[in-house]
Design a protein around this motif. Structure first.
Motif, PDB file in Angstrom:
ATOM      1  N   ASP A   2      86.795  53.779  52.657  1.00  0.00           N
ATOM      2  CA  ASP A   2      88.573  53.981  52.570  1.00  0.00           C
ATOM      3  C   ASP A   2      89.224  54.078  51.534  1.00  0.00           C
ATOM      4  O   ASP A   2      88.682  54.220  50.275  1.00  0.00           O
ATOM      5  CB  ASP A   2      89.103  52.348  52.192  1.00  0.00           C
ATOM      6  N   ILE A   3      89.700  55.673  51.699  1.00  0.00           N
ATOM      7  CA  ILE A   3      89.921  56.797  50.798  1.00  0.00           C
ATOM      8  C   ILE A   3      91.263  57.354  50.519  1.00  0.00           C
ATOM      9  O   ILE A   3      91.955  57.688  52.126  1.00  0.00           O
ATOM     10  CB  ILE A   3      88.791  58.285  50.701  1.00  0.00           C
ATOM     11  N   HIS A   4      92.189  57.029  50.009  1.00  0.00           N
ATOM     12  CA  HIS A   4      93.405  57.701  49.742  1.00  0.00           C
ATOM     13  C   HIS A   4      93.929  58.848  48.644  1.00  0.00           C
ATOM     14  O   HIS A   4      93.041  59.341  47.887  1.00  0.00           O
ATOM     15  CB  HIS A   4      94.828  56.085  49.215  1.00  0.00           C
ATOM     16  N   ILE A   5      95.130  59.076  48.932  1.00  0.00           N
ATOM     17  CA  ILE A   5      95.674  60.455  48.324  1.00  0.00           C
ATOM     18  C   ILE A   5      95.296  59.873  46.992  1.00  0.00           C
ATOM     19  O   ILE A   5      96.263  59.224  46.632  1.00  0.00           O
ATOM     20  CB  ILE A   5      96.773  60.795  48.691  1.00  0.00           C
ATOM     21  N   ASN A   6      95.312  60.682  46.013  1.00  0.00           N
ATOM     22  CA  ASN A   6      95.576  60.563  44.567  1.00  0.00           C
ATOM     23  C   ASN A   6      94.262  60.100  44.053  1.00  0.00           C
ATOM     24  O   ASN A   6      94.799  59.414  42.912  1.00  0.00           O
ATOM     25  CB  ASN A   6      96.837  59.830  44.755  1.00  0.00           C
ATOM     26  N   ASP A   7      93.420  59.432  44.788  1.00  0.00           N
ATOM     27  CA  ASP A   7      91.943  58.500  44.188  1.00  0.00           C
ATOM     28  C   ASP A   7      91.114  59.589  43.695  1.00  0.00           C
ATOM     29  O   ASP A   7      91.607  61.093  43.794  1.00  0.00           O
ATOM     30  CB  ASP A   7      90.890  57.998  45.602  1.00  0.00           C
ATOM     31  N   LEU A  23      89.714  65.527  42.144  1.00  0.00           N
ATOM     32  CA  LEU A  23      90.852  64.377  42.933  1.00  0.00           C
ATOM     33  C   LEU A  23      91.587  64.258  44.153  1.00  0.00           C
ATOM     34  O   LEU A  23      91.337  65.710  44.760  1.00  0.00           O
ATOM     35  CB  LEU A  23      91.877  65.170  42.322  1.00  0.00           C
ATOM     36  N   VAL A  24      91.482  63.924  45.244  1.00  0.00           N
ATOM     37  CA  VAL A  24      91.720  63.669  46.462  1.00  0.00           C
ATOM     38  C   VAL A  24      93.407  64.172  46.595  1.00  0.00           C
ATOM     39  O   VAL A  24      94.489  63.967  46.521  1.00  0.00           O
ATOM     40  CB  VAL A  24      92.001  62.522  47.084  1.00  0.00           C
ATOM     41  N   LEU A  25      93.467  65.327  47.683  1.00  0.00           N
ATOM     42  CA  LEU A  25      95.040  66.244  47.983  1.00  0.00           C
ATOM     43  C   LEU A  25      95.251  65.872  49.217  1.00  0.00           C
ATOM     44  O   LEU A  25      96.221  65.534  49.730  1.00  0.00           O
ATOM     45  CB  LEU A  25      94.984  67.241  47.222  1.00  0.00           C
ATOM     46  N   ARG A  26      93.833  65.288  50.110  1.00  0.00           N
ATOM     47  CA  ARG A  26      94.690  65.160  51.288  1.00  0.00           C
ATOM     48  C   ARG A  26      93.387  64.640  52.372  1.00  0.00           C
ATOM     49  O   ARG A  26      91.929  64.745  51.934  1.00  0.00           O
ATOM     50  CB  ARG A  26      94.705  66.446  52.385  1.00  0.00           C
ATOM     51  N   VAL A  27      93.527  63.524  52.822  1.00  0.00           N
ATOM     52  CA  VAL A  27      92.432  63.060  53.735  1.00  0.00           C
ATOM     53  C   VAL A  27      93.372  62.953  55.235  1.00  0.00           C
ATOM     54  O   VAL A  27      93.885  63.187  55.981  1.00  0.00           O
ATOM     55  CB  VAL A  27      92.645  61.299  53.441  1.00  0.00           C
ATOM     56  N   GLY A  28      92.500  63.259  55.701  1.00  0.00           N
ATOM     57  CA  GLY A  28      91.867  63.015  57.146  1.00  0.00           C
ATOM     58  C   GLY A  28      90.352  63.781  57.654  1.00  0.00           C
ATOM     59  O   GLY A  28      89.523  62.842  57.043  1.00  0.00           O
ATOM     60  N   MET A  29      90.215  64.150  59.283  1.00  0.00           N
ATOM     61  CA  MET A  29      88.463  64.836  58.933  1.00  0.00           C
ATOM     62  C   MET A  29      88.126  65.529  57.967  1.00  0.00           C
ATOM     63  O   MET A  29      86.718  65.217  58.105  1.00  0.00           O
ATOM     64  CB  MET A  29      89.078  65.354  60.303  1.00  0.00           C
ATOM     65  N   ASP A  30      89.126  66.172  57.149  1.00  0.00           N
ATOM     66  CA  ASP A  30      88.069  67.100  56.051  1.00  0.00           C
ATOM     67  C   ASP A  30      88.959  66.041  54.568  1.00  0.00           C
ATOM     68  O   ASP A  30      90.275  65.441  55.494  1.00  0.00           O
ATOM     69  CB  ASP A  30      88.469  68.248  56.320  1.00  0.00           C
ATOM     70  N   PHE A  31      88.653  66.394  54.001  1.00  0.00           N
ATOM     71  CA  PHE A  31      88.896  65.672  52.713  1.00  0.00           C
ATOM     72  C   PHE A  31      89.158  66.980  51.338  1.00  0.00           C
ATOM     73  O   PHE A  31      88.920  68.141  51.549  1.00  0.00           O
ATOM     74  CB  PHE A  31      88.044  65.449  51.670  1.00  0.00           C
ATOM     75  N   LYS A  32      91.053  67.290  51.088  1.00  0.00           N
ATOM     76  CA  LYS A  32      91.158  68.197  50.835  1.00  0.00           C
ATOM     77  C   LYS A  32      91.312  68.264  48.983  1.00  0.00           C
ATOM     78  O   LYS A  32      91.772  66.665  48.726  1.00  0.00           O
ATOM     79  CB  LYS A  32      92.248  69.062  50.234  1.00  0.00           C
ATOM     80  N   MET A  33      90.424  68.133  47.933  1.00  0.00           N
ATOM     81  CA  MET A  33      90.154  68.093  46.936  1.00  0.00           C
ATOM     82  C   MET A  33      90.270  68.649  45.634  1.00  0.00           C
ATOM     83  O   MET A  33      89.660  70.104  45.987  1.00  0.00           O
ATOM     84  CB  MET A  33      88.575  67.197  46.875  1.00  0.00           C
ATOM     85  N   ARG A  34      90.220  68.754  44.492  1.00  0.00           N
ATOM     86  CA  ARG A  34      90.601  69.608  43.182  1.00  0.00           C
ATOM     87  C   ARG A  34      89.727  69.260  42.084  1.00  0.00           C
ATOM     88  O   ARG A  34      89.873  67.799  41.606  1.00  0.00           O
ATOM     89  CB  ARG A  34      91.919  69.108  42.604  1.00  0.00           C
ATOM     90  N   LYS A  54      79.952  59.024  45.053  1.00  0.00           N
ATOM     91  CA  LYS A  54      78.887  57.755  44.083  1.00  0.00           C
ATOM     92  C   LYS A  54      80.089  56.721  43.589  1.00  0.00           C
ATOM     93  O   LYS A  54      79.918  55.496  43.956  1.00  0.00           O
ATOM     94  CB  LYS A  54      78.761  58.684  42.451  1.00  0.00           C
ATOM     95  N   LYS A  55      80.985  56.716  43.154  1.00  0.00           N
ATOM     96  CA  LYS A  55      82.664  55.792  42.921  1.00  0.00           C
ATOM     97  C   LYS A  55      83.467  56.445  42.747  1.00  0.00           C
ATOM     98  O   LYS A  55      84.063  57.722  42.790  1.00  0.00           O
ATOM     99  CB  LYS A  55      82.097  55.839  41.323  1.00  0.00           C
ATOM    100  N   VAL A  56      84.989  55.383  43.734  1.00  0.00           N
ATOM    101  CA  VAL A  56      86.106  55.350  43.701  1.00  0.00           C
ATOM    102  C   VAL A  56      87.048  55.226  43.006  1.00  0.00           C
ATOM    103  O   VAL A  56      86.963  53.840  42.620  1.00  0.00           O
ATOM    104  CB  VAL A  56      86.510  55.318  45.116  1.00  0.00           C
ATOM    105  N   PHE A  57      87.557  55.605  42.213  1.00  0.00           N
ATOM    106  CA  PHE A  57      88.591  55.022  41.323  1.00  0.00           C
ATOM    107  C   PHE A  57      90.027  55.343  41.830  1.00  0.00           C
ATOM    108  O   PHE A  57      90.670  56.230  42.238  1.00  0.00           O
ATOM    109  CB  PHE A  57      89.036  55.789  39.728  1.00  0.00           C
ATOM    110  N   ARG A  58      90.744  53.831  41.986  1.00  0.00           N
ATOM    111  CA  ARG A  58      92.415  54.036  41.649  1.00  0.00           C
ATOM    112  C   ARG A  58      92.689  53.751  40.862  1.00  0.00           C
ATOM    113  O   ARG A  58      92.991  52.401  40.550  1.00  0.00           O
ATOM    114  CB  ARG A  58      91.936  53.448  43.282  1.00  0.00           C
ATOM    115  N   ASP A  59      94.410  54.073  40.517  1.00  0.00           N
ATOM    116  CA  ASP A  59      95.299  54.280  39.400  1.00  0.00           C
ATOM    117  C   ASP A  59      94.164  54.126  38.051  1.00  0.00           C
ATOM    118  O   ASP A  59      94.424  52.813  37.762  1.00  0.00           O
ATOM    119  CB  ASP A  59      95.515  53.099  39.960  1.00  0.00           C
TER     120      ASP A  59
END
Length: 66
Positions: A2-7, A23-34, A54-59
């Motif tokens: 479960d990955i969301h935008i801005n994670d 930083l996750v910018l887009r989620v779908g079949m591909d991830f766009k990340m910065r 390895k780890k996911v940070f939200r807020d």
């Protein structure tokens, strides 16, 4: 997974600039990340990205149940 935008994703291997956080910018079949170090943007297939997380940070807080 479960990955969301801005994670913020901490990856197993660092980017050539030295940063491991993206930083996750887009989620779908591909991830766009910065990259949080140099600002480089990449598109990665979801399967490859999820394997290297390895780890996911939200807020600013780590997410427990991946």
């Amino acid at each position: 997974m479960d990955i969301h935008i801005n994670d913020i994703l901490k990856m197993k291997k660092p980017h050539p600039c030295g940063s491991q956080e993206w930083l996750v910018l887009r989620v779908g079949m591909d991830f766009k990340m910065r990259c949080q170090g140099c600002g480089h943007e990449v598109m990665l297939p979801r399967s490859k990205a999820e394997k290297n997380i390895k780890k996911v940070f939200r807020d600013g807080q780590p997410v427990e149940n991946l």
